[in-house]
Design a protein around this motif. Sequence first.
Motif, PDB file in Angstrom:
ATOM      1  N   UNK A  18       0.857  -1.188   0.000  1.00 13.10           N
ATOM      2  CA  UNK A  18       0.000   0.000   0.000  1.00 13.10           C
ATOM      3  C   UNK A  18       0.886   1.227   0.000  1.00 13.10           C
ATOM      4  N   UNK A  19       0.465   2.226  -0.744  1.00 21.29           N
ATOM      5  CA  UNK A  19       1.267   3.441  -0.901  1.00 21.29           C
ATOM      6  C   UNK A  19       0.363   4.655  -0.852  1.00 21.29           C
ATOM      7  N   UNK A  20       0.894   5.772  -0.387  1.00 19.20           N
ATOM      8  CA  UNK A  20       0.125   7.009  -0.450  1.00 19.20           C
ATOM      9  C   UNK A  20       0.627   7.947  -1.541  1.00 19.20           C
ATOM     10  N   UNK A  21       1.915   7.778  -1.923  1.00 18.87           N
ATOM     11  CA  UNK A  21       2.452   8.646  -2.965  1.00 18.87           C
ATOM     12  C   UNK A  21       2.100   8.062  -4.343  1.00 18.87           C
ATOM     13  N   UNK A  22       1.165   8.750  -5.027  1.00 19.67           N
ATOM     14  CA  UNK A  22       0.657   8.197  -6.287  1.00 19.67           C
ATOM     15  C   UNK A  22       1.714   8.189  -7.382  1.00 19.67           C
ATOM     16  N   UNK A  23       2.613   9.212  -7.388  1.00 22.56           N
ATOM     17  CA  UNK A  23       3.660   9.231  -8.409  1.00 22.56           C
ATOM     18  C   UNK A  23       4.636   8.074  -8.228  1.00 22.56           C
ATOM     19  N   UNK A  24       4.952   7.760  -6.951  1.00 26.75           N
ATOM     20  CA  UNK A  24       5.832   6.609  -6.707  1.00 26.75           C
ATOM     21  C   UNK A  24       5.158   5.331  -7.162  1.00 26.75           C
ATOM     22  N   UNK A  25       3.851   5.230  -6.878  1.00 20.11           N
ATOM     23  CA  UNK A  25       3.117   4.049  -7.308  1.00 20.11           C
ATOM     24  C   UNK A  25       3.169   3.913  -8.824  1.00 20.11           C
ATOM     25  N   UNK A  26       2.983   5.055  -9.515  1.00 21.69           N
ATOM     26  CA  UNK A  26       2.998   5.022 -10.979  1.00 21.69           C
ATOM     27  C   UNK A  26       4.370   4.650 -11.519  1.00 21.69           C
ATOM     28  N   UNK A  27       5.435   5.133 -10.829  1.00 16.96           N
ATOM     29  CA  UNK A  27       6.803   4.875 -11.297  1.00 16.96           C
ATOM     30  C   UNK A  27       7.214   3.418 -11.181  1.00 16.96           C
ATOM     31  N   UNK A  28       6.801   2.764 -10.078  1.00 18.13           N
ATOM     32  CA  UNK A  28       7.384   1.454  -9.781  1.00 18.13           C
ATOM     33  C   UNK A  28       6.449   0.262  -9.951  1.00 18.13           C
ATOM     34  N   UNK A  29       5.120   0.470  -9.752  1.00 16.80           N
ATOM     35  CA  UNK A  29       4.238  -0.699  -9.706  1.00 16.80           C
ATOM     36  C   UNK A  29       3.882  -1.188 -11.110  1.00 16.80           C
ATOM     37  N   UNK A  30       3.727  -2.520 -11.227  1.00 23.47           N
ATOM     38  CA  UNK A  30       3.286  -3.078 -12.494  1.00 23.47           C
ATOM     39  C   UNK A  30       1.782  -2.875 -12.651  1.00 23.47           C
ATOM     40  N   UNK A  31       1.095  -2.890 -11.501  1.00 24.95           N
ATOM     41  CA  UNK A  31      -0.362  -2.799 -11.551  1.00 24.95           C
ATOM     42  C   UNK A  31      -0.841  -2.065 -10.316  1.00 24.95           C
ATOM     43  N   UNK A  32      -1.958  -1.376 -10.424  1.00 27.69           N
ATOM     44  CA  UNK A  32      -2.513  -0.649  -9.287  1.00 27.69           C
ATOM     45  C   UNK A  32      -3.934  -1.104  -9.023  1.00 27.69           C
ATOM     46  N   UNK A  33      -4.274  -1.159  -7.715  1.00 25.32           N
ATOM     47  CA  UNK A  33      -5.628  -1.509  -7.296  1.00 25.32           C
ATOM     48  C   UNK A  33      -6.084  -0.359  -6.409  1.00 25.32           C
ATOM     49  N   UNK A  34      -7.193   0.253  -6.731  1.00 23.81           N
ATOM     50  CA  UNK A  34      -7.643   1.391  -5.943  1.00 23.81           C
ATOM     51  C   UNK A  34      -8.875   1.008  -5.127  1.00 23.81           C
ATOM     52  N   UNK A  35      -8.775   1.219  -3.811  1.00 27.52           N
ATOM     53  CA  UNK A  35      -9.896   0.936  -2.914  1.00 27.52           C
ATOM     54  C   UNK A  35     -10.572   2.236  -2.515  1.00 27.52           C
ATOM     55  N   UNK A  36     -11.886   2.188  -2.419  1.00 29.00           N
ATOM     56  CA  UNK A  36     -12.650   3.338  -1.946  1.00 29.00           C
ATOM     57  C   UNK A  36     -13.826   2.805  -1.143  1.00 29.00           C
ATOM     58  N   UNK A  37     -13.889   3.154   0.141  1.00 21.47           N
ATOM     59  CA  UNK A  37     -14.938   2.633   1.028  1.00 21.47           C
ATOM     60  C   UNK A  37     -15.059   1.116   0.945  1.00 21.47           C
ATOM     61  N   UNK A  38     -13.928   0.434   0.793  1.00 21.60           N
ATOM     62  CA  UNK A  38     -13.960  -1.026   0.795  1.00 21.60           C
ATOM     63  C   UNK A  38     -14.395  -1.663  -0.503  1.00 21.60           C
ATOM     64  N   UNK A  81     -13.410  -2.111  -4.766  1.00 22.35           N
ATOM     65  CA  UNK A  81     -12.382  -1.885  -5.780  1.00 22.35           C
ATOM     66  C   UNK A  81     -12.982  -0.954  -6.834  1.00 22.35           C
ATOM     67  N   UNK A  82     -12.357   0.210  -7.018  1.00 19.00           N
ATOM     68  CA  UNK A  82     -12.905   1.141  -8.010  1.00 19.00           C
ATOM     69  C   UNK A  82     -12.042   1.196  -9.268  1.00 19.00           C
ATOM     70  N   UNK A  83     -10.829   0.648  -9.211  1.00 10.64           N
ATOM     71  CA  UNK A  83     -10.005   0.571 -10.417  1.00 10.64           C
ATOM     72  C   UNK A  83      -8.971  -0.519 -10.235  1.00 10.64           C
ATOM     73  N   UNK A  84      -8.614  -1.197 -11.309  1.00  8.11           N
ATOM     74  CA  UNK A  84      -7.649  -2.290 -11.256  1.00  8.11           C
ATOM     75  C   UNK A  84      -7.008  -2.378 -12.630  1.00  8.11           C
ATOM     76  N   UNK A  85      -5.710  -2.071 -12.719  1.00  6.48           N
ATOM     77  CA  UNK A  85      -5.055  -2.150 -14.021  1.00  6.48           C
ATOM     78  C   UNK A  85      -3.693  -1.499 -13.992  1.00  6.48           C
ATOM     79  N   UNK A  86      -3.036  -1.395 -15.148  1.00  3.77           N
ATOM     80  CA  UNK A  86      -1.721  -0.748 -15.199  1.00  3.77           C
ATOM     81  C   UNK A  86      -1.849   0.738 -14.864  1.00  3.77           C
ATOM     82  N   UNK A  87      -0.778   1.345 -14.321  1.00  3.34           N
ATOM     83  CA  UNK A  87      -0.850   2.733 -13.841  1.00  3.34           C
ATOM     84  C   UNK A  87      -1.458   3.699 -14.849  1.00  3.34           C
ATOM     85  N   UNK A  88      -1.065   3.578 -16.113  1.00  4.08           N
ATOM     86  CA  UNK A  88      -1.531   4.539 -17.109  1.00  4.08           C
ATOM     87  C   UNK A  88      -3.045   4.481 -17.276  1.00  4.08           C
TER      88      UNK A  88
END
Lengths: 253, 349
Positions: free
Chosen positions: A191-211, A213-220
């Motif tokens: 889990x990360x709070x810095x979105x730019x770091x997440x975009x730089x390093x992660x292969x995939x991102x999962x976004x949680x909102x109120x429990x 999943x609101x997005x799941x896929x590559x950073x772009x």
Amino acid sequence: MSFQAETLTWGIGRKTVLHELTFSVQPGEMLGLLGPNGSGKTSLLRLLAGLKTPAGGRVLLEGTDLRRLPRRDIARRVAFVEQHAGTTANLRVEDVVRLGRFPHRRPLAGWTAADAQAVDAALDRAGMTAKRGDGWHSLSGGEKQRAQIARALAQTPRELILDEPTNHLDIQHQIGLLRLISGLGITSVLSLHDLNHAAMFCDRLLVLHHGHIVADGPPAQVLTPALLHGVFSVQATVDPDPQTGRPHIRYVR
Amino acid sequence: MRNAAGTGTGLAAGGFLLAGVVLLLLAIGLNVGVGDLRIPLSTTFYALTNALGWTAEPLNRIHETVIWDYRLSRSLVAAGCGAGLALSGAVMQSLLRNPLAEPYVLGISAGASTGAVAVVILGVSFGAGLSAVSLSAGAFAGAFAAFAFVALLSNGTRSGADRTILAGVAASQLFNAATSYIVTTSANAQQARDVMFWLLGSFGGVRWPEVWLVTAAVGLGLLGCLLYARILDAFSFGDEAAAALGVNTGRARMVLFAITALMTAAIVSMVGSIGFVGLVVPHAVRFAVGPLHGRLLPGCAVAGALFMVLADVASRVLVPQQILPVGVVTALVGVPVFSLILYRVQRAS
Ligand SMILES: Nc1ncnc2c1ncn2[C@@H]1O[C@H](COP(=O)(O)OP(=O)(O)OP(=O)(O)O)[C@@H](O)[C@H]1O
Ligand SMILES: [Mg+2]
């Protein structure tokens, strides 16, 4: 498949914290978990590490339900770094890192050369070799975090779960840590709070909102102005980085 | 294979243990020597070597009788009780991650006291009617009642450390109230005074049967705790961290609490409630050998024994012609240490 969550639900008291999450994590993938405070990141990571029992659905680790695996077998391959690790015992850094060998040692077996090697390598990778003899209470917040990461590496895991690992780290060590994790070649969920770091390093991102999943896929694909506004309530522009092509976020005042 | 730093502290811990054992033997010699009848250390030494058949030194018969029938058994029971209480304190502090925890905080010794007092005053008898056996059985029953009460109130063994401590406070209150109720409603004046004295801790009545009982209880307890030493290390960063390292935390807690309850009950049934040993000794030993349990636990056993034997000496020489309850002596040392820890905990948080 490393982890597979199937309609995973968890709550506390009458409150449902995570609502029927379904996703999977590929072997070797670095998955970033994003979401505002209280969105359920820590809860989800604990479920993946088998530290909590789902209220509904299940977590599979390489096809086996986590609930059917003995604790020690899970600990041999999944290492977990907590958001806030603290102790009243003034252990030396080296003793903390040695704890990582616990699941690999049989109850009365001695300390082997392989154990010593794993500890030395972990200390080295986390940049804590010079501090190995220092007491826990004399460490800075960032050094404590790195000591815990070294402990997790000494577990020689195939899956590494980290809850806000860049917390307390200065920028050099934040980048250094993310580079280290992405270079390990093992599956990692963090889990990360810095979105730019997440975009730089992660292969995939999962976004949680109120429990949820609101997005799941590559950073772009995930990091769009609309999502940033909807989930984090911030105005931002997103442009591809000219060198890496990864999204770069600029917040608007 | 060990690195230089590991071997260094290992040696230091070994030295601490060795020095502790030597001091303990000297303290036992001193303990045997003090009292209305003074016995020189050399007499005690020869009494021992004579018994082993190594020497044939002629000794004063009265001295020999006092050594063998009263003083030596008393010293050994004091040593065993100190070891057991210190060990229990160290284990509770690690499991609950609370520097103030010990069997007394969890109400286990209060429960044991209630059980033993019920046997003495109400004449509740378990089986044979033999008083020593009934007393021990009563204390065991009380200790486990307190243990069950704490476990139930803190939601089994799965809740956090804070709730367990609070449940322990409630258990202490409940069982101390029960003890007072039994004493005030059913005891005559003489019984009430005896119970008061016993509750504060006394080695007055102990003989060889108590030596065997305390040796068995504390010996097995030490063995059990040592088998769990690595698991206790894994608890350093809390239950969740221990679980993430592969520890079956529920079972480990259960087993370790049961071991400490057994040791505490055996000790309370023999010598009453002696407080603060489980608090003072582990902190001092941690200071000397560090927090890893493979070294801490044996260190606590030896240092606890030494502390208690010296406290027993002090209880007999502090006030001339009088014997203080040993619990008074340990409290005199323990309360300042308790305050110091409390002060430091508050400052740290
Ligand atoms: N033990 C608990 N008791 C009560 N509520 C809890 C507990 N654990 C989690 N929650 C609730 O679950 C929700 C999600 O918590 P969680 O810690 O998973 O969020 P998070 O995304 O990690 O937040 P943060 O970014 O602040 O670390 C929160 O609303 C929190 O209040
Ligand atoms: Mg969190």
